[in-house]
Design an enzyme around this catalytic site. Structure first.
Site, PDB file in Angstrom:
ATOM      1  N   CYS A 129      14.628 -46.926 -10.954  1.00  0.00           N
ATOM      2  CA  CYS A 129      14.351 -45.762 -11.806  1.00  0.00           C
ATOM      3  C   CYS A 129      14.735 -45.953 -13.270  1.00  0.00           C
ATOM      4  O   CYS A 129      14.478 -45.099 -14.080  1.00  0.00           O
ATOM      5  CB  CYS A 129      15.094 -44.547 -11.267  1.00  0.00           C
ATOM      6  N   GLY A 130      15.359 -47.056 -13.606  1.00  0.00           N
ATOM      7  CA  GLY A 130      15.718 -47.277 -15.011  1.00  0.00           C
ATOM      8  C   GLY A 130      17.203 -47.438 -15.219  1.00  0.00           C
ATOM      9  O   GLY A 130      17.636 -48.344 -15.918  1.00  0.00           O
TER      10      GLY A 130
END
Length: 303
Positions: A267-268
């Site tokens: 997700c980052g």
């Protein structure tokens, strides 16, 4: 018996001698203490030792060994198990681990309802909520960044919705170490996950349930009546934003419903920070280039 009263001068002498002895204590000046860090051999040694421990024992080690410890969570099943385990340790307030929740403004309504149940079930735990900078609702987010940013520019979406709020939380709360809900059985890049990691910025990440399977996590939740996301009863196993999460079929990987059809698996916030620094630098370069081209075009028109 003779007695001796220490003067300020005497204390200065003691301080000098203590420093010269090569030792410092926690009661000494903060500037004399080193920041926490691990060498590669030390980190490898810790992982060899921790991988044989039960999650509760790993958590106890974290509490007694890592200052500035927090738990980052999106209230997935593994994070909820970690929270419940910590609550059962009956820790005094100074040793309790606060939660950090990144509200992207695009969570399922079921996730937000779960947050309220968690607050009720674990009232002693502090919950710090961080949202994208300068906005409080999905509508405000769209007005500021454009409609469906996760489709038009997914890297920018990860930055503004997750990475920047996380970095802001770490800075404002003085976070030095975090507990995560990642496990090896989740597959993808997590398949060779260590119990303890250090990212490129020096943040210590501990994965206390790294060795557990989804079934073990699910069994714990049932046996201990841990509140969980209702979407799990509808075929979801890994739950993130509504726009990038789907239910999965029997036999599929646990995280197969995340970014389905895309090469993306994280997700980052668990990607290297340098990736986003490079991305933002490139975005800035493009903006300057576009501004220069516009200025040159205006000069040509004027000529």
């Amino acid at each position: 018996m003779s007695s001796r009263c220490s003067t300020i001068g005497d204390m200065d002498d003691i301080s000098v001698h203590d420093t010269e002895s090569g030792y410092v204590s926690g009661s000494g000046s903060e500037s004399s203490l080193p920041e926490i860090h691990f060498t590669k051999p030390h980190l490898a040694f810790l992982n060899r030792q921790l991988q044989f421990l039960e999650p509760q024992d790993i958590l106890r080690w974290c509490i007694t060994s890592l200052p500035g410890l927090f738990q980052t969570t999106a209230f997935g099943l593994t994070g909820l198990v970690t929270l419940d385990m910590l609550s059962k340790m009956k820790l005094p307030r100074p040793q309790m681990v606060d939660l950090i929740f990144l509200d992207t403004l695009h969570h399922f309504s079921e996730t937000l309802a779960l947050v309220d149940r968690v607050r009720s079930t674990y009232p002693l735990v502090n919950l710090h909520v961080y949202k994208p900078d300068g906005v409080d609702t999905a509508e405000e987010f769209a007005q500021k960044h454009g409609e469906r940013l996760w489709q038009t520019n997914d890297e920018l979406y990860d930055w503004v919705a997750k990475v920047e709020p996380a970095q802001r939380a770490y800075r404002e709360l003085q976070v030095a170490a975090v507990l995560t809900g990642r496990r090896r059985s989740q597959g993808g890049k997590r398949g060779d996950l260590d119990v303890i990691e250090v990212d490129e910025a020096g943040l210590i990440k501990v994965n206390p349930l790294a060795n557990w399977s989804f079934q073990q996590v699910q069994d714990y939740v049932k046996e201990n009546e841990v509140p969980y996301n209702e979407l799990l009863d509808r075929g979801y196993k890994s739950i993130g934003d509504w726009h990038s999460t789907q239910a999965i079929k029997a036999g599929e990987d646990e995280r197969a419903g995340r970014w389905k059809g895309q090469a993306k698996t994280e997700c980052g916030i668990h990607n290297p920070r340098s990736k986003f620094a490079q991305y933002l630098k490139e975005q800035e370069r493009k903006k300057k280039e576009e501004a220069l081209q516009k200025a040159l075009a205006q000069l040509e028109v004027a000529a």
